[in-house]
Design an enzyme around this catalytic site. Structure first.
Site, PDB file in Angstrom:
ATOM      1  N   LYS A 184       3.657   5.325   5.820  1.00  0.00           N
ATOM      2  CA  LYS A 184       2.908   4.076   5.694  1.00  0.00           C
ATOM      3  C   LYS A 184       2.624   3.431   7.058  1.00  0.00           C
ATOM      4  O   LYS A 184       2.237   2.267   7.139  1.00  0.00           O
ATOM      5  CB  LYS A 184       3.685   3.109   4.796  1.00  0.00           C
ATOM      6  CG  LYS A 184       3.879   3.673   3.387  1.00  0.00           C
ATOM      7  CD  LYS A 184       4.718   2.752   2.533  1.00  0.00           C
ATOM      8  CE  LYS A 184       4.969   3.395   1.184  1.00  0.00           C
ATOM      9  NZ  LYS A 184       5.818   2.552   0.322  1.00  0.00           N
TER      10      LYS A 184
ATOM     11  N   PRO B 171       0.843  -1.201   0.000  1.00  0.00           N
ATOM     12  CA  PRO B 171       0.000   0.000   0.000  1.00  0.00           C
ATOM     13  C   PRO B 171       0.880   1.253   0.000  1.00  0.00           C
ATOM     14  O   PRO B 171       1.895   1.288   0.675  1.00  0.00           O
ATOM     15  CB  PRO B 171      -0.766  -0.091   1.325  1.00  0.00           C
ATOM     16  CG  PRO B 171      -0.579  -1.469   1.822  1.00  0.00           C
ATOM     17  CD  PRO B 171       0.684  -1.989   1.213  1.00  0.00           C
ATOM     18  N   GLU B 172       0.483   2.251  -0.768  1.00  0.00           N
ATOM     19  CA  GLU B 172       1.227   3.511  -0.759  1.00  0.00           C
ATOM     20  C   GLU B 172       0.621   4.406   0.314  1.00  0.00           C
ATOM     21  O   GLU B 172      -0.399   4.074   0.926  1.00  0.00           O
ATOM     22  CB  GLU B 172       1.181   4.123  -2.155  1.00  0.00           C
ATOM     23  CG  GLU B 172       1.661   3.104  -3.202  1.00  0.00           C
ATOM     24  CD  GLU B 172       2.341   3.691  -4.415  1.00  0.00           C
ATOM     25  OE1 GLU B 172       2.699   4.872  -4.387  1.00  0.00           O
ATOM     26  OE2 GLU B 172       2.534   2.948  -5.384  1.00  0.00           O
TER      27      GLU B 172
ATOM     28  N   ARG C  64      12.490  -2.996  -7.243  1.00  0.00           N
ATOM     29  CA  ARG C  64      11.146  -2.554  -7.663  1.00  0.00           C
ATOM     30  C   ARG C  64      11.220  -1.916  -9.056  1.00  0.00           C
ATOM     31  O   ARG C  64      12.197  -1.258  -9.391  1.00  0.00           O
ATOM     32  CB  ARG C  64      10.567  -1.540  -6.664  1.00  0.00           C
ATOM     33  CG  ARG C  64      10.617  -1.960  -5.201  1.00  0.00           C
ATOM     34  CD  ARG C  64       9.668  -3.088  -4.855  1.00  0.00           C
ATOM     35  NE  ARG C  64       8.270  -2.784  -5.132  1.00  0.00           N
ATOM     36  CZ  ARG C  64       7.452  -2.127  -4.312  1.00  0.00           C
ATOM     37  NH1 ARG C  64       7.907  -1.661  -3.179  1.00  0.00           N
ATOM     38  NH2 ARG C  64       6.191  -1.934  -4.629  1.00  0.00           N
TER      39      ARG C  64
END
Ligand SMILES: [Zn+2]
Length: 260
Positions: A52, A2-3, A248
C-alpha cells in the site's frame, strides 16, 4: 482504507504522467513545504507500488514515500492547473498533468538507504512480479496467529485489505481463525494464487471484483463480492458469520469454511 490494487492502479496511471519529466513540486497546504523544495525541479525516474506504499523516485536520489492510510486521496487531472481544493499536502506538476495528494498517513522523503530499508520491511507484494512468496509462506506456516490476521499483516504479505481478506478465505474455504501453523503448503499456495488473481483484476478494472464471471464492464467502481457484508453464503445458502479481528470486520461461512 485503499487496498493494494488501488495503489498499484495509481502507480500505473501516474507513471506515464510523471516519468522522465522534471516536476514542479509544491505543498499548497504548507505542511510539506521544505521537503517539497528538495525535489522541486527534479526529474521523476519511477513511480512504484509496494503493497500500500507508493514511491516516487527522483533524479537527485530522493524518494517521495506516500501511504494514504484511511483518509488519503490522489487527485489527478490534465493541465491547465486549477487552484488546489482543500488541504493539498503535495502537488506535482508535469508538462501534461497535475497530481494532488491529500490527507496521506505518511508523506516523507527517503534517501536510498531509507528506501531500501522500507522495501525490506514490507512483505512480499502479491501484485509484484518480483515478489518472493516463500518469504510469506515461511512466516505464515509457523505462526500461531490466525490466518485472518496474517493476511492483513503487511509485513508478512502485502497488498491484501479487508474486503479481499474475507473473499480470498471464503474462495479457498479456509476459516479466518485457523492458526497459520495449521495451514499446509498447498492451501497457502491457493491463498497466494487467488490473491494474485483477484488483485490483478482489481488493478485492471479499478474495482473489487471477487465473483467469478460477473459483468466487469458494468461493475466498475462497485464492489462485486461473494460474502463481505452479505447475509447468506452463495454456495450453501447458510448464514454468514461476522467477527472482528484487530477492529476490522471479517465474514465467513461456518459450513464452507469449517474450523480445523
Ligand atoms: Zn457456505
Amino acid at each position: 482504507m485503499p487496498e493494494g490494487h488501488t495503489i498499484h492502479r495509481a502507480a500505473k496511471d501516474q507513471l506515464p504522467m510523471l516519468n522522465g519529466h522534471a516536476l514542479a513540486v509544491s505543498s499548497p497546504q504548507g505542511r510539506f513545504l521544505e521537503h517539497a523544495q528538495e525535489i522541486d525541479g527534479q526529474v521523476c525516474l519511477s513511480v512504484e507500488a509496494y503493497g500500500k506504499h507508493l514511491l516516487y523516485e527522483f533524479s537527485n536520489g530522493l524518494t517521495l514515500h506516500i501511504h494514504l492510510g484511511l483518509f488519503g486521496k490522489f487527485k489527478t487531472r490534465k493541465r491547465p492547473a486549477k487552484e488546489p481544493v482543500g488541504a493539498v499536502r503535495v502537488r506535482m506538476e508535469s508538462p501534461t498533468h497535475i497530481i494532488d495528494i491529500k490527507g496521506p498517513n505518511t508523506c516523507e522523503l527517503l534517501n536510498p538507504d531509507e528506501r531500501k530499508a522500507l522495501i525490506t520491511r514490507i512483505g512480499p507484494d502479491v501484485l509484484r512480479k518480483d515478489a518472493d512468496a516463500t518469504r510469506a509462506s515461511t512466516r505464515i506456516l509457523k505462526s500461531k496467529a490466525p490466518i485472518g490476521l496474517l493476511l492483513m499483516d503487511q509485513a508478512v504479505i502485502a497488498g491484501i485489505g479487508n474486503f479481499y481478506r474475507t473473499e480470498i478465505l471464503w474462495r479457498c474455504q479456509v476459516n479466518p481463525l485457523t492458526p497459520g501453523k495449521d495451514i499446509d503448503q498447498t492451501t497457502f499456495d491457493s491463498l497466494w494464487d487467488d490473491a494474485v488473481a483477484l488483485l490483478e483484476i482489481g488493478v485492471k478494472y479499478n474495482a473489487i471484483i471477487t465473483v467469478d464471471g460477473v459483468a466487469r464492464s458494468k461493475s466498475r467502481y462497485r464492489e462485486r463480492v461473494n460474502i463481505f457484508n452479505k447475509p447468506h453464503c452463495p454456495k450453501c445458502h447458510g448464514g454468514i458469520t461476522r467477527i472482528e479481528m484487530a477492529t476490522r470486520r471479517v465474514f465467513y461461512c461456518k459450513t464452507c469454511q469449517p474450523t480445523i
